[in-house]
Design a protein around this motif. Structure first.
Motif, short mmCIF file in Angstrom:
data_model
loop_
_atom_site.label_atom_id
_atom_site.label_comp_id
_atom_site.label_asym_id
_atom_site.label_seq_id
_atom_site.Cartn_x
_atom_site.Cartn_y
_atom_site.Cartn_z
N LEU A 180 4.09 -6.16 -16.27
CA LEU A 180 3.29 -5.00 -16.64
C LEU A 180 2.21 -5.38 -17.66
N LYS A 181 2.54 -6.27 -18.56
CA LYS A 181 1.56 -6.74 -19.54
C LYS A 181 0.38 -7.41 -18.83
N LYS A 182 0.68 -8.20 -17.82
CA LYS A 182 -0.38 -8.87 -17.05
C LYS A 182 -1.21 -7.83 -16.29
N CYS A 183 -0.54 -6.80 -15.77
CA CYS A 183 -1.27 -5.74 -15.07
C CYS A 183 -2.25 -5.03 -16.00
N LYS A 184 -1.80 -4.72 -17.22
CA LYS A 184 -2.66 -4.03 -18.16
C LYS A 184 -3.88 -4.87 -18.55
N LYS A 185 -3.69 -6.19 -18.60
CA LYS A 185 -4.82 -7.07 -18.90
C LYS A 185 -5.89 -6.99 -17.83
N HIS A 186 -5.48 -6.63 -16.61
CA HIS A 186 -6.42 -6.48 -15.51
C HIS A 186 -6.86 -5.03 -15.33
N GLY A 187 -6.48 -4.16 -16.25
CA GLY A 187 -6.89 -2.77 -16.18
C GLY A 187 -6.23 -1.98 -15.06
N ILE A 188 -5.00 -2.36 -14.72
CA ILE A 188 -4.28 -1.72 -13.62
C ILE A 188 -3.29 -0.69 -14.16
N HIS A 189 -3.32 0.50 -13.58
CA HIS A 189 -2.38 1.57 -13.95
C HIS A 189 -0.96 1.13 -13.63
N THR A 190 -0.01 1.40 -14.53
CA THR A 190 1.35 0.91 -14.38
C THR A 190 2.37 2.05 -14.39
N ALA A 191 3.42 1.88 -13.57
CA ALA A 191 4.50 2.86 -13.52
C ALA A 191 5.80 2.16 -13.17
N ILE A 192 6.92 2.77 -13.54
CA ILE A 192 8.22 2.33 -13.06
C ILE A 192 8.96 3.54 -12.50
N ASP A 193 9.83 3.27 -11.56
CA ASP A 193 10.73 4.29 -11.01
C ASP A 193 12.13 3.91 -11.45
N GLY A 215 -2.18 7.76 -6.18
CA GLY A 215 -3.05 6.83 -5.46
C GLY A 215 -2.30 5.82 -4.61
N ILE A 216 -3.04 4.81 -4.18
CA ILE A 216 -2.47 3.70 -3.42
C ILE A 216 -1.89 2.69 -4.40
N ARG A 217 -0.63 2.28 -4.15
CA ARG A 217 0.05 1.47 -5.15
C ARG A 217 0.70 0.23 -4.54
N TYR A 218 0.68 -0.83 -5.31
CA TYR A 218 1.45 -2.03 -5.01
C TYR A 218 2.84 -1.78 -5.60
N VAL A 219 3.85 -1.71 -4.73
CA VAL A 219 5.19 -1.35 -5.17
C VAL A 219 6.11 -2.56 -5.08
N LEU A 220 6.71 -2.91 -6.20
CA LEU A 220 7.64 -4.03 -6.26
C LEU A 220 9.04 -3.47 -6.42
N PHE A 221 9.91 -3.77 -5.47
CA PHE A 221 11.28 -3.29 -5.52
C PHE A 221 12.17 -4.39 -6.11
N MET A 222 12.73 -4.11 -7.27
CA MET A 222 13.57 -5.08 -7.96
C MET A 222 14.98 -5.08 -7.36
N CYS A 279 0.84 -1.21 0.00
CA CYS A 279 0.00 0.00 0.00
C CYS A 279 0.87 1.25 0.00
N GLY A 280 1.69 1.39 -1.02
CA GLY A 280 2.56 2.55 -1.12
C GLY A 280 1.79 3.79 -1.50
N THR A 281 2.26 4.95 -1.01
CA THR A 281 1.57 6.21 -1.30
C THR A 281 2.51 7.28 -1.85
N VAL A 282 3.78 6.97 -2.08
CA VAL A 282 4.71 7.99 -2.55
C VAL A 282 5.41 7.59 -3.86
N ASP A 283 4.92 6.55 -4.51
CA ASP A 283 5.56 6.06 -5.73
C ASP A 283 4.62 6.12 -6.92
N GLY A 284 3.96 7.27 -7.06
CA GLY A 284 3.00 7.44 -8.13
C GLY A 284 1.64 7.80 -7.56
#
Length: 258
Positions: free
Chosen positions: A90-103, A18-25, A11-16
């Motif tokens: 990201l492709k899978k996210c778009k199939k579910h209609g989820i907004h996508t971003a990278i940092d 709204g509320i975001r699921y943030v994956l740190f690579m 539930c990240g709030t500073v990486d784009g």
């Protein structure tokens, strides 16, 4: 598709927006002197995960994303070091209609980045300095690939949020900030500029890993110096975030991400 990740914030709030699921690579090709997660640098230190498993977890948070205008942000480390994995997720996210971003730092060959960009709604682009010498000293790499990447994103009309970390006596030179602002006026896709105050919250990690923390004698910037930097961007009619009425809570929030 499998990749190496460092951690997840649900539930990240500073990486784009709204509320975001943030994956740190895991893995990074920069060695920023103010990095608060040096434990992400080495690719071998992470854990392997599969995009099929990840997307099943991500969709559980879709109601929070939808209600807040949020989505998924892939951060790091440097996400573009694992472009095939990131593109697949990201492709899978778009199939579910989820907004996508990278940092990203943008320090990547554009050809390698293209598969990822096809599935992106937003890029959070970290520009550490516009001064080539300072950038090289601060990160150990050249600023040129980042600037080329910014121009390419503009060509593709992919929205960007610029992140600029203000480090006293290093990145707070008005001339350098003016030059960065002038560069950004040549782009049509800049939606927001964040001036992020330098902090030392990662210093203990450097010590634990046996690294020398070169900025231990640098103080955090004052609110006035942050406002002064923001005013430079405002002078060029750029979309600077949080210019007026900087509250203590906002200062801490801006301070939380580099």
């Amino acid at each position: 598709m499998k990749g190496i990740i460092h951690s997840v914030e649900t539930c990240g709030t500073v990486d784009g927006p709204g509320i975001r699921y943030v994956l740190f690579m895991q893995g990074c090709n920069l060695r920023c002197q103010y990095c608060h997660n040096p434990d992400t640098w080495k690719l071998t230190d992470g854990k392997e995960m599969d995009t099929e498993i990840l997307i099943k977890e991500i969709v559980k948070y879709k109601p929070y994303m939808k209600s807040s205008g949020g989505g998924v942000t892939i951060s790091g480390g440097e996400p573009l070091l694992q472009p095939e994995f990131v593109a697949d997720l990201l492709k899978k996210c778009k199939k579910h209609g989820i907004h996508t971003a990278i940092d990203t730092s943008g320090f990547i060959a554009i050809e390698k980045a293209k598969p990822v960009l096809d599935y992106l709604d937003l890029v959070l682009l970290d520009i550490k300095s516009f001064n080539p010498e300072i950038y090289k000293d601060l990160t150990s790499v050249s600023v040129d690939p980042t600037l080329k990447f910014a121009k390419y994103l503009n060509e593709r009309n992919i929205p960007i949020w610029i992140r600029y970390v203000l480090v006293p006596n290093i990145t707070d030179n008005p001339k350098d900030i003016n030059n960065l602002a002038k560069f950004l006026t040549t782009l049509n896709n800049v939606e927001r500029i964040d001036v992020l105050p330098f902090h030392k919250m990662g210093e203990f990690k450097w010590e634990a890993l046996g690294y020398e923390y070169k900025l231990k004698d640098i103080s955090e910037p004052t609110q006035k110096s942050v406002t002064d930097a923001k005013n430079i961007f405002k002078k060029y009619n750029l979309p600077i975030y949080g210019l007026t009425d900087i509250t203590e809570n906002e200062f801490v929030k801006d301070n939380s991400v580099v």
